[in-house]
Write a protein that holds these residues in place. Structure first.
Motif, mmCIF file in Angstrom:
data_model
loop_
_atom_site.group_PDB
_atom_site.id
_atom_site.type_symbol
_atom_site.label_atom_id
_atom_site.label_comp_id
_atom_site.label_asym_id
_atom_site.label_seq_id
_atom_site.Cartn_x
_atom_site.Cartn_y
_atom_site.Cartn_z
ATOM 1 N N LYS A 171 0.849 -1.206 0.001
ATOM 2 C CA LYS A 171 -0.034 0.034 -0.222
ATOM 3 C C LYS A 171 0.876 1.211 -0.107
ATOM 4 C CE LYS A 171 -3.733 -1.989 2.573
ATOM 5 N NZ LYS A 171 -4.940 -1.869 3.690
ATOM 6 N N GLY A 172 0.310 2.357 -0.543
ATOM 7 C CA GLY A 172 1.334 3.599 -0.683
ATOM 8 C C GLY A 172 1.416 4.182 0.535
ATOM 9 N N SER A 173 0.495 3.869 1.807
ATOM 10 C CA SER A 173 0.775 4.584 2.912
ATOM 11 C C SER A 173 1.940 3.836 3.695
ATOM 12 C CB SER A 173 -0.629 4.638 3.805
ATOM 13 O OG SER A 173 -0.937 2.968 3.754
ATOM 14 N N TRP A 174 2.476 2.583 3.301
ATOM 15 C CA TRP A 174 3.363 1.846 3.887
ATOM 16 C C TRP A 174 4.954 2.204 3.481
ATOM 17 C CZ3 TRP A 174 1.158 -3.863 2.672
ATOM 18 C CH2 TRP A 174 -0.193 -3.844 3.255
ATOM 19 N N LEU A 175 4.797 3.059 2.360
ATOM 20 C CA LEU A 175 6.135 3.353 2.028
ATOM 21 C C LEU A 175 7.365 3.838 2.891
ATOM 22 C CD1 LEU A 175 7.830 2.559 -0.694
ATOM 23 C CD2 LEU A 175 7.230 4.890 -1.560
ATOM 24 N N GLY A 176 6.604 4.512 3.902
ATOM 25 C CA GLY A 176 7.356 5.419 4.785
ATOM 26 C C GLY A 176 8.195 4.455 5.518
ATOM 27 N N HIS A 177 7.688 3.241 5.919
ATOM 28 C CA HIS A 177 8.356 2.264 6.603
ATOM 29 C C HIS A 177 9.666 1.918 5.984
ATOM 30 C CE1 HIS A 177 5.389 1.820 9.668
ATOM 31 N NE2 HIS A 177 4.286 1.706 8.743
ATOM 32 N N PHE A 178 9.845 1.776 4.679
ATOM 33 C CA PHE A 178 10.922 1.369 3.994
ATOM 34 C C PHE A 178 11.735 2.254 3.447
ATOM 35 C CE2 PHE A 178 7.216 -1.421 3.737
ATOM 36 C CZ PHE A 178 7.474 -2.522 4.243
ATOM 37 N N SER A 179 11.514 3.636 3.509
ATOM 38 C CA SER A 179 11.988 4.873 2.985
ATOM 39 C C SER A 179 13.409 4.986 3.001
ATOM 40 C CB SER A 179 11.417 6.255 3.373
ATOM 41 O OG SER A 179 11.495 7.266 2.617
ATOM 42 N N GLU A 180 14.362 4.824 3.990
ATOM 43 C CA GLU A 180 15.479 5.243 3.921
ATOM 44 C C GLU A 180 16.551 4.093 4.664
ATOM 45 O OE1 GLU A 180 16.827 8.030 2.770
ATOM 46 O OE2 GLU A 180 14.836 8.623 2.285
ATOM 47 N N ILE A 181 15.930 2.771 4.301
ATOM 48 C CA ILE A 181 16.637 1.602 4.967
ATOM 49 C C ILE A 181 17.424 0.971 3.795
ATOM 50 C CG2 ILE A 181 16.461 -0.429 6.462
ATOM 51 C CD1 ILE A 181 13.793 0.736 7.352
ATOM 52 N N ASP A 182 17.172 1.417 2.474
ATOM 53 C CA ASP A 182 17.934 0.538 1.460
ATOM 54 C C ASP A 182 17.462 -0.737 1.208
ATOM 55 O OD1 ASP A 182 19.169 2.773 0.859
ATOM 56 O OD2 ASP A 182 21.030 2.212 1.833
ATOM 57 N N LEU A 183 15.888 -1.226 1.642
ATOM 58 C CA LEU A 183 15.424 -2.240 1.377
ATOM 59 C C LEU A 183 14.870 -2.407 0.054
ATOM 60 C CD1 LEU A 183 13.779 -2.914 4.900
ATOM 61 C CD2 LEU A 183 16.091 -3.446 4.040
ATOM 62 N N PHE A 184 14.888 -1.277 -0.644
ATOM 63 C CA PHE A 184 14.249 -1.271 -2.054
ATOM 64 C C PHE A 184 15.230 -0.652 -3.007
ATOM 65 C CE2 PHE A 184 9.654 -0.912 -0.050
ATOM 66 C CZ PHE A 184 9.418 -2.277 0.178
ATOM 67 N N GLU A 185 15.249 -1.209 -4.275
ATOM 68 C CA GLU A 185 16.057 -0.767 -5.270
ATOM 69 C C GLU A 185 15.700 0.972 -5.404
ATOM 70 O OE1 GLU A 185 18.784 -2.601 -7.810
ATOM 71 O OE2 GLU A 185 18.969 -2.529 -5.748
ATOM 72 N N ASP A 186 16.652 1.564 -5.726
ATOM 73 C CA ASP A 186 16.208 2.961 -6.257
ATOM 74 C C ASP A 186 16.237 3.132 -7.859
ATOM 75 O OD1 ASP A 186 16.313 5.605 -7.079
ATOM 76 O OD2 ASP A 186 18.237 6.375 -6.109
ATOM 77 N N LEU A 187 14.887 3.039 -8.420
ATOM 78 C CA LEU A 187 14.674 2.798 -9.687
ATOM 79 C C LEU A 187 14.902 4.084 -10.520
ATOM 80 C CD1 LEU A 187 11.143 0.684 -9.088
ATOM 81 C CD2 LEU A 187 13.641 -0.006 -9.547
ATOM 82 N N SER A 188 15.353 5.135 -9.831
ATOM 83 C CA SER A 188 15.593 6.293 -10.739
ATOM 84 C C SER A 188 17.130 6.136 -11.275
ATOM 85 C CB SER A 188 15.461 7.635 -9.978
ATOM 86 O OG SER A 188 16.623 7.614 -9.020
ATOM 87 N N LYS A 189 17.914 5.265 -10.815
ATOM 88 C CA LYS A 189 19.321 5.264 -11.075
ATOM 89 C C LYS A 189 19.464 4.048 -12.104
ATOM 90 C CE LYS A 189 20.322 8.619 -8.360
ATOM 91 N NZ LYS A 189 20.534 8.165 -7.214
ATOM 92 N N ALA A 190 20.707 4.018 -12.739
ATOM 93 C CA ALA A 190 21.289 2.786 -13.577
ATOM 94 C C ALA A 190 21.126 1.352 -12.782
ATOM 95 C CB ALA A 190 22.612 2.798 -13.881
#
Length: 449
Positions: A118-137
């Motif tokens: 859910k969109g409201s959950w993203l804050g829980h993962f925001s700065e822990i580097d658990l998800f790929e940064d999809l803006s980058k190569a």
């Protein structure tokens, strides 16, 4: 409402999340800026600094694990199979109330490649580097979001807005469903635009409820409905982690709730269960508030009412989402090529839907109108409401703040010795003092260059 034990358990969980946030923040190094001339999404390219990317996006095959908080539909599964027959996906459904904790726990196992959240959950993962940064190569995914309204695009990014952590899968605005014929017969505004303007004023909304109650027809389900609507369209903190919940909206919602209680204007009817749906069929529930998705359910419940229903904006000038689902690639995935391919495919499917709605703004004739809603151009309405959703920062403590708000409301709403201003102040104090340490931790993260 949640028990004190639930609040305590969530606070422990949030504290652990914030500790992880701080640990990762200390260990992070600055990233290279993204080139303005980056490649198209989905292609294998050199990274911004010229090094070869670590993921070859041309090799889309092998096993993949996808976790979601809902059951993935057969249509989506068939789409993935047809496009990527060499990808073998294992799907797992986690109950929504356990998903955030399970997602965080999964990273210790290196076993999941894709997460739907859910969109409201993203804050829980925001700065822990658990998800790929999809803006980058090698992803360069920002162009995939071009057709989405700006306020929505910001909600896919990290807490510090530097990373693109997830892509949109589905988004649905909240609307008011109402009986056009009933409002017309009661000499109340009945055209969608007129009614939306009329309901901006709380007093007008209450007047409509009082007028229709005499005929055993209802437009308000609960005394808490004004607060439910206001919280759906608001966030608790600004970009600097200062409490920013709209005080006037909150006070008005509290006062309106008391008026609903005083005059017995709440039907206590739940449209999501069978008894509430009977109220729709029996001409008793003549207005309710839900996502656009509920239109198909309404047609199923009351097919004989075709032409009598309409949609319009929410009361009080509020714009809010019913839901927003995102997909994220795990930074621990062992098959990022396939994970990215599936994420991109599903997002492009949603992008096509939003693009179609957007095109209707320039060419209204492309919206054929919905016969069930009297030929109303509901696609035009849907995109306009999406475009007007206010931009806000979702933080790791928004859900906890919302719980505190409702706990304070539940404790004091029926104490009529309190004014709405007093109760609004108590809510603010309970949130800012109860989460003081968490708020300061997040401010420190934002201040760290």
């Amino acid at each position: 409402m949640n028990s004190n034990n639930d609040i305590y358990s969530r606070r422990i969980f949030l504290t652990i999340t914030l500790i992880l946030l701080l640990v990762v923040q200390v260990g992070c190094t600055s990233s290279q800026p993204l080139s303005k001339n980056g490649p198209k999404p989905g292609l294998t390219n050199e990274g911004p600094s010229g090094q070869a990317p670590s993921v070859d996006l041309t090799k889309v095959s092998g096993p993949l694990t996808l976790w979601s908080h809902y059951e993935i539909g057969d249509t989506e599964k068939a789409l993935i199979r047809s496009r990527y027959p060499d990808v073998d996906i294992t799907y797992k459904t986690i109950p929504a109330d356990k998903a955030v904790h399970a997602y965080l726990q999964s990273f210790a196992e290196d076993s999941v490649d894709l997460f739907i959240l859910k969109g409201s959950w993203l804050g829980h993962f925001s700065e822990i580097d658990l998800f790929e940064d999809l803006s980058k190569a090698p992803y360069f995914a920002d162009p995939l979001l071009d057709e989405f309204p700006g306020p929505l695009r910001s909600s896919y990014r990290s807490f510090d807005e530097q990373k693109l952590l997830a892509l949109p899968l589905a988004v649905d605005p909240m609307v008011t469903f109402y009986r056009y014929d009933v409002f017309e017969q009661a000499n109340l505004p009945s055209r969608p635009e007129d009614l939306a303007d009329y309901m901006v004023d709380h007093a007008n909304w209450l007047h409509a409820a009082k007028s229709l109650k005499s005929g055993n027809q209802w437009i308000i389900p609960w005394v808490s409905e004004p607060l439910t609507l206001v919280t759906a369209g608001s966030t608790f903190f600004d970009k600097n982690m200062n409490y920013s919940f709209d005080r006037n909206q909150l006070v008005n919602a509290l006062e309106t709730g008391w008026e609903i209680e005083k005059y017995g204007l709440a039907s206590s009817s739940n449209i999501y269960i069978d008894s509430g749906k009977i109220g729709i069929k029996d001409n008793k529930t003549v207005m309710f508030y839900a996502g656009v998705y509920y239109a198909e359910e309404l047609k199923r419940i009351a097919p004989d009412m075709a032409g009598q229903w309409r949609m319009t904006a929410l009361p009080f000038g509020i714009n809010a989402l019913s839901y927003q689902d995102l997909i994220a690639v795990s930074s621990r995935s062992t098959n990022k090529s396939a994970a990215w391919a599936v994420a991109q495919l599903l997002t492009e499917n949603q992008r096509t839907s939003v693009e179609r709605l957007k095109s209707m703004q320039l060419h209204p004739e492309l919206d054929p109108g919905d016969p069930y809603f009297g030929g109303q151009k509901t696609g035009l309405l849907q995109y306009r409401l999406l475009d007007q959703v206010p931009e806000g920062k979702l933080t790791p403590i928004d859900e906890e703040s919302n719980q505190i708000l409702w706990q304070t409301w539940n404790e004091h709403f029926y104490e009529h010795s309190l004014s709405a201003q007093d109760l609004a102040h108590a809510i603010e104090q309970d949130i800012t003092s109860g989460l003081e340490q968490e708020i300061q931790s997040l401010k420190d993260i934002l201040a760290d260059p």
